[in-house]
Design a protein around this motif. Structure first.
Motif, PDB file in Angstrom:
ATOM      1  N   ALA A  65       0.819  -1.217   0.000  1.00  0.00           N
ATOM      2  CA  ALA A  65       0.000   0.000   0.000  1.00  0.00           C
ATOM      3  C   ALA A  65       0.852   1.267   0.000  1.00  0.00           C
ATOM      4  N   ALA A  66       2.076   1.168   0.499  1.00  0.00           N
ATOM      5  CA  ALA A  66       2.953   2.350   0.562  1.00  0.00           C
ATOM      6  C   ALA A  66       3.204   2.923  -0.835  1.00  0.00           C
ATOM      7  N   ARG A  67       3.147   2.060  -1.865  1.00  0.00           N
ATOM      8  CA  ARG A  67       3.431   2.538  -3.224  1.00  0.00           C
ATOM      9  C   ARG A  67       2.450   3.641  -3.632  1.00  0.00           C
ATOM     10  N   GLY A  68       1.161   3.396  -3.383  1.00  0.00           N
ATOM     11  CA  GLY A  68       0.131   4.381  -3.727  1.00  0.00           C
ATOM     12  C   GLY A  68       0.197   5.598  -2.826  1.00  0.00           C
ATOM     13  N   GLU A  69       0.492   5.364  -1.544  1.00  0.00           N
ATOM     14  CA  GLU A  69       0.547   6.481  -0.592  1.00  0.00           C
ATOM     15  C   GLU A  69       1.673   7.446  -0.944  1.00  0.00           C
ATOM     16  N   VAL A  70       2.855   6.908  -1.220  1.00  0.00           N
ATOM     17  CA  VAL A  70       3.990   7.775  -1.597  1.00  0.00           C
ATOM     18  C   VAL A  70       3.659   8.471  -2.914  1.00  0.00           C
ATOM     19  N   GLY A  71       3.089   7.714  -3.844  1.00  0.00           N
ATOM     20  CA  GLY A  71       2.751   8.288  -5.155  1.00  0.00           C
ATOM     21  C   GLY A  71       1.816   9.481  -5.023  1.00  0.00           C
ATOM     22  N   ALA A  72       0.796   9.352  -4.158  1.00  0.00           N
ATOM     23  CA  ALA A  72      -0.171  10.448  -3.976  1.00  0.00           C
ATOM     24  C   ALA A  72       0.529  11.682  -3.413  1.00  0.00           C
ATOM     25  N   LEU A  73       1.436  11.484  -2.457  1.00  0.00           N
ATOM     26  CA  LEU A  73       2.167  12.621  -1.865  1.00  0.00           C
ATOM     27  C   LEU A  73       3.091  13.264  -2.899  1.00  0.00           C
ATOM     28  N   LEU A  74       3.714  12.435  -3.728  1.00  0.00           N
ATOM     29  CA  LEU A  74       4.617  12.982  -4.757  1.00  0.00           C
ATOM     30  C   LEU A  74       3.827  13.774  -5.802  1.00  0.00           C
ATOM     31  N   ALA A  75       2.662  13.263  -6.157  1.00  0.00           N
ATOM     32  CA  ALA A  75       1.823  13.965  -7.147  1.00  0.00           C
ATOM     33  C   ALA A  75       1.423  15.335  -6.620  1.00  0.00           C
ATOM     34  N   GLU A  76       1.025  15.355  -5.354  1.00  0.00           N
ATOM     35  CA  GLU A  76       0.628  16.616  -4.702  1.00  0.00           C
ATOM     36  C   GLU A  76       1.818  17.592  -4.689  1.00  0.00           C
ATOM     37  N   ALA A  77       2.984  17.068  -4.334  1.00  0.00           N
ATOM     38  CA  ALA A  77       4.192  17.904  -4.286  1.00  0.00           C
ATOM     39  C   ALA A  77       4.535  18.415  -5.681  1.00  0.00           C
ATOM     40  N   TYR A  78       4.354  17.576  -6.669  1.00  0.00           N
ATOM     41  CA  TYR A  78       4.683  17.996  -8.044  1.00  0.00           C
ATOM     42  C   TYR A  78       3.809  19.188  -8.453  1.00  0.00           C
ATOM     43  N   ARG A  79       2.526  19.115  -8.120  1.00  0.00           N
ATOM     44  CA  ARG A  79       1.610  20.227  -8.458  1.00  0.00           C
ATOM     45  C   ARG A  79       2.049  21.498  -7.736  1.00  0.00           C
ATOM     46  N   ALA A  80       2.345  21.360  -6.447  1.00  0.00           N
ATOM     47  CA  ALA A  80       2.709  22.525  -5.630  1.00  0.00           C
ATOM     48  C   ALA A  80       4.035  23.133  -6.090  1.00  0.00           C
ATOM     49  N   ARG A  81       4.924  22.318  -6.569  1.00  0.00           N
ATOM     50  CA  ARG A  81       6.269  22.787  -6.936  1.00  0.00           C
ATOM     51  C   ARG A  81       6.328  23.360  -8.348  1.00  0.00           C
ATOM     52  N   ASN A  82       5.263  23.154  -9.135  1.00  0.00           N
ATOM     53  CA  ASN A  82       5.296  23.608 -10.527  1.00  0.00           C
ATOM     54  C   ASN A  82       4.066  24.449 -10.883  1.00  0.00           C
ATOM     55  N   PRO A  83       3.823  25.532 -10.100  1.00  0.00           N
ATOM     56  CA  PRO A  83       2.601  26.319 -10.322  1.00  0.00           C
ATOM     57  C   PRO A  83       2.585  27.030 -11.676  1.00  0.00           C
ATOM     58  N   GLN A  84       3.774  27.295 -12.226  1.00  0.00           N
ATOM     59  CA  GLN A  84       3.862  28.043 -13.485  1.00  0.00           C
ATOM     60  C   GLN A  84       3.598  27.169 -14.712  1.00  0.00           C
ATOM     61  N   MET A  85       3.587  25.887 -14.530  1.00  0.00           N
ATOM     62  CA  MET A  85       3.466  24.953 -15.652  1.00  0.00           C
ATOM     63  C   MET A  85       2.037  24.957 -16.209  1.00  0.00           C
ATOM     64  N   PRO A  86       1.857  24.852 -17.525  1.00  0.00           N
ATOM     65  CA  PRO A  86       0.491  24.744 -18.057  1.00  0.00           C
ATOM     66  C   PRO A  86      -0.237  23.575 -17.368  1.00  0.00           C
ATOM     67  N   GLU A  88      -2.432  21.384 -17.995  1.00  0.00           N
ATOM     68  CA  GLU A  88      -2.538  20.065 -18.638  1.00  0.00           C
ATOM     69  C   GLU A  88      -1.236  19.265 -18.482  1.00  0.00           C
ATOM     70  N   LYS A  89      -0.137  19.994 -18.723  1.00  0.00           N
ATOM     71  CA  LYS A  89       1.180  19.354 -18.612  1.00  0.00           C
ATOM     72  C   LYS A  89       1.453  18.955 -17.155  1.00  0.00           C
ATOM     73  N   ARG A  90       1.087  19.881 -16.244  1.00  0.00           N
ATOM     74  CA  ARG A  90       1.333  19.618 -14.825  1.00  0.00           C
ATOM     75  C   ARG A  90       0.580  18.356 -14.379  1.00  0.00           C
ATOM     76  N   GLU A  91      -0.672  18.238 -14.834  1.00  0.00           N
ATOM     77  CA  GLU A  91      -1.481  17.068 -14.447  1.00  0.00           C
ATOM     78  C   GLU A  91      -0.896  15.784 -15.033  1.00  0.00           C
ATOM     79  N   LYS A  92      -0.371  15.902 -16.247  1.00  0.00           N
ATOM     80  CA  LYS A  92       0.230  14.723 -16.878  1.00  0.00           C
ATOM     81  C   LYS A  92       1.387  14.201 -16.017  1.00  0.00           C
ATOM     82  N   PHE A  93       2.269  15.123 -15.617  1.00  0.00           N
ATOM     83  CA  PHE A  93       3.441  14.696 -14.836  1.00  0.00           C
ATOM     84  C   PHE A  93       3.060  14.316 -13.408  1.00  0.00           C
TER      85      PHE A  93
END
Ligand SMILES: Cc1cc2nc3c(=O)[nH]c(=O)nc-3n(C[C@H](O)[C@H](O)[C@H](O)COP(=O)(O)O)c2cc1C
Length: 203
Positions: A65-86, A88-93
């Motif tokens: 289960a840790a795989r999904g939990e870490v993934g969710a936190l990383l996805a959230e961090a990715y969004r927060a760290r890349n506010p300038q990104m378009p 659509e692209k941000r959601e893809k990554f």
């Protein structure tokens, strides 16, 4: 005193080394190593050259289960760290981050050079690289497939914190381990002869 006897070549070893091929994380499915196989894999990984025996690396395991939990936190961090990104692209990554651990087991090899010693950090980092390589080979010897990756999660400071790294620690590799339905065709390999010279005195 008896003279040394050369050991015979080991065909199985040679075949494994000569044919080793990475499989992308998305292609690594169950079964993964069971707890005893994981213990054995890590023991093999830790059996590397290590100048002055500093043990300048450690492991973080991500499975179940840790795989999904870490993934969710990383996805959230990715969004927060890349506010300038378009968006659509941000959601893809962010989606890629959410699914970063598809294989049954991921081993993060953490490089942690020991300060205040005669051994340069570079040598200690090389030892961590050797751990990664042993993990790839050990996984194969245990009957699994694997890949060594890094990427955004390994380099971004907040992502590293989420993965569990501390001050002065770096990701040497994220090693995904599992079972592949098929091994990809080989890729072109370097021309070793072209890369090799014999030493000659400097002119
Ligand atoms: C330090 C390091 C980091 C790597 N990071 C990635 C990565 O993030 N993504 C990727 O697709 N391959 C990455 N690779 C390459 C793969 O591990 C692998 O070598 C490549 O897919 C070629 O397959 P092969 O191992 O069968 O030659 C990395 C390799 C190293 C040594």
């Amino acid at each position: 005193m008896s003279s040394p006897t050369r050991r015979p070549p080991q065909p199985e070893w040679l075949a494994a080394l000569e044919r080793r091929r990475s499989v992308s994380a998305a292609g690594l499915h169950a079964p993964g190593p069971d707890p005893e196989e994981t213990r054995r894999l890590l023991a093999i990984a830790a059996r590397v050259p290590d100048h002055a025996m500093l043990v300048p690396w450690r492991f973080i395991l991500i499975e179940g289960a840790a795989r999904g939990e870490v993934g969710a936190l990383l996805a959230e961090a990715y969004r927060a760290r890349n506010p300038q990104m378009p968006p659509e692209k941000r959601e893809k990554f962010a989606g890629i981050m959410a699914r970063l651990f598809p294989a049954p087991l991921a081993v993060i090899v953490v490089s942690r050079p020991v300060g205040g010693t005669m051994i340069p950090d570079f040598e200690q980092e090389l030892s961590a690289g050797a751990v990664c390589m042993n993990l790839l080979t050990g996984a194969r010897a245990l009957g699994f497939d694997a890949i060594w990756v890094t990427g955004w999660a390994a380099s971004d400071a907040e992502a590293r914190r989420i993965l569990g790294l501390g001050e002065g620690e770096r990701v040497a590799g994220i090693l995904h381990v599992g079972t592949a339905a098929e091994t990809p065709a080989d890729r072109p390999r370097p021309d070793v002869e072209a890369l090799t010279t014999r030493w000659a005195p400097p002119e």
